[in-house]
Design an enzyme around this catalytic site. Structure first.
Site, mmCIF file in Angstrom:
data_model
loop_
_atom_site.group_PDB
_atom_site.id
_atom_site.type_symbol
_atom_site.label_atom_id
_atom_site.label_comp_id
_atom_site.label_asym_id
_atom_site.label_seq_id
_atom_site.Cartn_x
_atom_site.Cartn_y
_atom_site.Cartn_z
ATOM 1 N N ASN A 9 17.008 -31.360 12.382
ATOM 2 C CA ASN A 9 15.765 -31.331 12.913
ATOM 3 C C ASN A 9 14.747 -31.960 12.288
ATOM 4 O O ASN A 9 14.189 -31.320 11.392
ATOM 5 C CB ASN A 9 15.318 -30.007 13.646
ATOM 6 C CG ASN A 9 14.169 -29.890 14.375
ATOM 7 O OD1 ASN A 9 13.851 -30.666 14.696
ATOM 8 N ND2 ASN A 9 13.918 -28.607 14.372
ATOM 9 N N LYS A 11 11.796 -32.823 13.270
ATOM 10 C CA LYS A 11 10.303 -32.156 13.326
ATOM 11 C C LYS A 11 9.408 -33.463 13.467
ATOM 12 O O LYS A 11 9.577 -34.337 13.822
ATOM 13 C CB LYS A 11 9.986 -30.910 12.541
ATOM 14 C CG LYS A 11 11.038 -30.058 12.548
ATOM 15 C CD LYS A 11 10.716 -28.853 11.670
ATOM 16 C CE LYS A 11 11.550 -27.770 11.725
ATOM 17 N NZ LYS A 11 11.251 -26.486 11.013
ATOM 18 N N HIS A 97 13.028 -24.115 20.427
ATOM 19 C CA HIS A 97 12.491 -23.841 19.147
ATOM 20 C C HIS A 97 11.506 -22.826 18.677
ATOM 21 O O HIS A 97 10.367 -23.023 19.651
ATOM 22 C CB HIS A 97 12.347 -25.302 18.438
ATOM 23 C CG HIS A 97 12.645 -25.278 16.774
ATOM 24 N ND1 HIS A 97 11.294 -24.877 16.125
ATOM 25 C CD2 HIS A 97 13.415 -25.353 15.903
ATOM 26 C CE1 HIS A 97 11.530 -24.871 14.834
ATOM 27 N NE2 HIS A 97 12.918 -25.168 14.767
ATOM 28 N N GLU A 99 9.095 -23.063 16.542
ATOM 29 C CA GLU A 99 7.766 -23.624 16.841
ATOM 30 C C GLU A 99 7.311 -23.769 18.067
ATOM 31 O O GLU A 99 6.157 -23.864 18.187
ATOM 32 C CB GLU A 99 7.904 -24.991 15.611
ATOM 33 C CG GLU A 99 7.997 -24.572 14.277
ATOM 34 C CD GLU A 99 8.848 -25.377 13.462
ATOM 35 O OE1 GLU A 99 8.991 -26.762 13.872
ATOM 36 O OE2 GLU A 99 9.141 -25.104 12.428
ATOM 37 N N GLU A 169 18.041 -18.983 14.399
ATOM 38 C CA GLU A 169 16.786 -19.322 13.479
ATOM 39 C C GLU A 169 15.909 -18.238 13.362
ATOM 40 O O GLU A 169 15.021 -18.123 14.136
ATOM 41 C CB GLU A 169 16.305 -20.382 13.927
ATOM 42 C CG GLU A 169 17.089 -21.606 14.110
ATOM 43 C CD GLU A 169 16.245 -23.182 14.049
ATOM 44 O OE1 GLU A 169 16.860 -23.799 12.792
ATOM 45 O OE2 GLU A 169 15.357 -23.277 14.760
ATOM 46 N N GLY A 175 11.383 -23.043 7.252
ATOM 47 C CA GLY A 175 10.440 -23.628 6.423
ATOM 48 C C GLY A 175 9.789 -22.780 5.384
ATOM 49 O O GLY A 175 8.611 -23.269 4.697
ATOM 50 N N SER A 215 15.822 -22.656 6.252
ATOM 51 C CA SER A 215 15.909 -22.921 5.081
ATOM 52 C C SER A 215 17.405 -23.325 4.354
ATOM 53 O O SER A 215 17.737 -23.188 3.062
ATOM 54 C CB SER A 215 15.008 -22.004 4.164
ATOM 55 O OG SER A 215 13.806 -21.780 4.587
HETATM 56 P P1 PGA Z 1 14.156 -25.545 7.925
HETATM 57 O O1 PGA Z 1 13.944 -25.663 9.409
HETATM 58 O O2 PGA Z 1 15.437 -26.099 7.270
HETATM 59 O O3 PGA Z 1 13.107 -26.469 7.393
HETATM 60 O O4 PGA Z 1 13.654 -24.282 7.494
HETATM 61 C C1 PGA Z 1 14.981 -25.188 10.394
HETATM 62 C C2 PGA Z 1 14.487 -25.515 11.656
HETATM 63 O O5 PGA Z 1 13.295 -25.171 12.044
HETATM 64 O O6 PGA Z 1 15.418 -25.891 12.796
#
Ligand code: PGA
Length: 257
Positions: A9, A11, A97, A99, A169, A175, A215
């Site tokens: 992803n 982003k 997601h 976010e 997640e 992140g 992460s």
């Molecule tokens: P990350 O993001 O691996 O940077 O923690 C994962 C995601 O939000 O899909």
């Protein structure tokens, strides 16, 4: 048997030329390597979707959108519809997601609508669910995840969900550099599969891919991917670097069952 999947992803990262360069490199890798039944997906921004799909045609690499509008067409400035995504030869879409839930008003109702529309449009949805740190601390994580799952899938029969992909997640691990321990992740993945079994049946629960996200990086992936209910990863930060992403695919080839 659930599909084994390594998904990146991206982003809101990478400029247009950087995204195309990376997608091409990953595409070449997927074309030239025996993937041992691991499916590879990357999700660039809308701006890069059509070119990414075009450049990687036939390369054993799927392209996914990071989001979609819940509306079909019309006066919705700045939005991108499922039909538009499909017309760019892209048939996968990430929905819900954290976010988007956190910053862009994707309530459970909006996530439900987007998921239903994606399924009706015969797109493959990657449905993201996961609890916040407060939910985890107060011991409500299973309740929240169950609610997100039930709300998103409400009204759909198992035969409409043959290609559904779920990504667990935990918001506190996205992140942040903090990962759920392999035991915590396995426990939740098992819980999600149990819910699918209760909502549908054993076959549906067994064939649904449940990815872990939060992460994931080359140093912790082997332990996570070797858990019995983890069928792959949805990877943010580490999917932006070619070497890291390829090494995650390699780990997936070895560890995912
Ligand atoms: P990350 O993001 O691996 O940077 O923690 C994962 C995601 O939000 O899909």
């Amino acid at each position: 048997m659930a599909r084994k999947i390594i998904a990146g992803n991206w982003k809101m990262n990478l400029l247009h030329h950087e995204a195309l360069e990376l997608v091409q490199k990953v595409g070449n890798y997927c074309q030239q390597t025996e993937l041992n039944k691991v499916e590879v997906i990357v999700a660039p921004t809308f701006l890069d979707l059509a070119a990414a799909a075009y450049l990687t045609k036939g390369a054993n690499l799927s392209i996914a959108a990071q989001n979609c509008s819940e509306h079909k067409q019309g006066a919705f400035t700045g939005e991108v519809s499922l039909d538009m995504i499909k017309s760019a030869q892209v048939n996968m879409v990430i929905i819900g997601h954290s976010e988007r839930r956190q910053f862009f008003g994707d309530t459970e109702e909006v996530v439900h609508t987007k998921l239903q529309k994606a399924l009706s449009a015969r797109m493959i949805p990657i449905l993201c669910i996961g609890e916040s740190l407060e939910d985890r601390k107060s011991g409500n994580h299973e309740k929240i995840v169950k609610q997100q799952l039930q709300s998103a899938l409400r009204g759909r029969a198992a035969e409409n969900l043959t290609e559904l992909i779920i990504a667990y997640e935990p918001v506190w691990a996205i992140g942040t550099g903090e990962t759920a321990s392999p035991a915590q992740a396995q426990e939740m993945h098992h819980f999600i599969r149990k819910q699918l079994n209760e909502m549908y049946d054993e076959a549906m629960a067994a064939r649904t891919s449940i990815l872990y996200g939060g992460s994931v990086k080359p140093s912790n992936a082997a332990e996570l991917f070797s858990q019995p209910d983890i069928n792959g990863g949805l990877i943010g930060g580490a999917s932006l670097k070619y070497e890291d992403f390829v090494s995650l695919i390699e780990i997936g080839k070895k560890e995912l069952r």
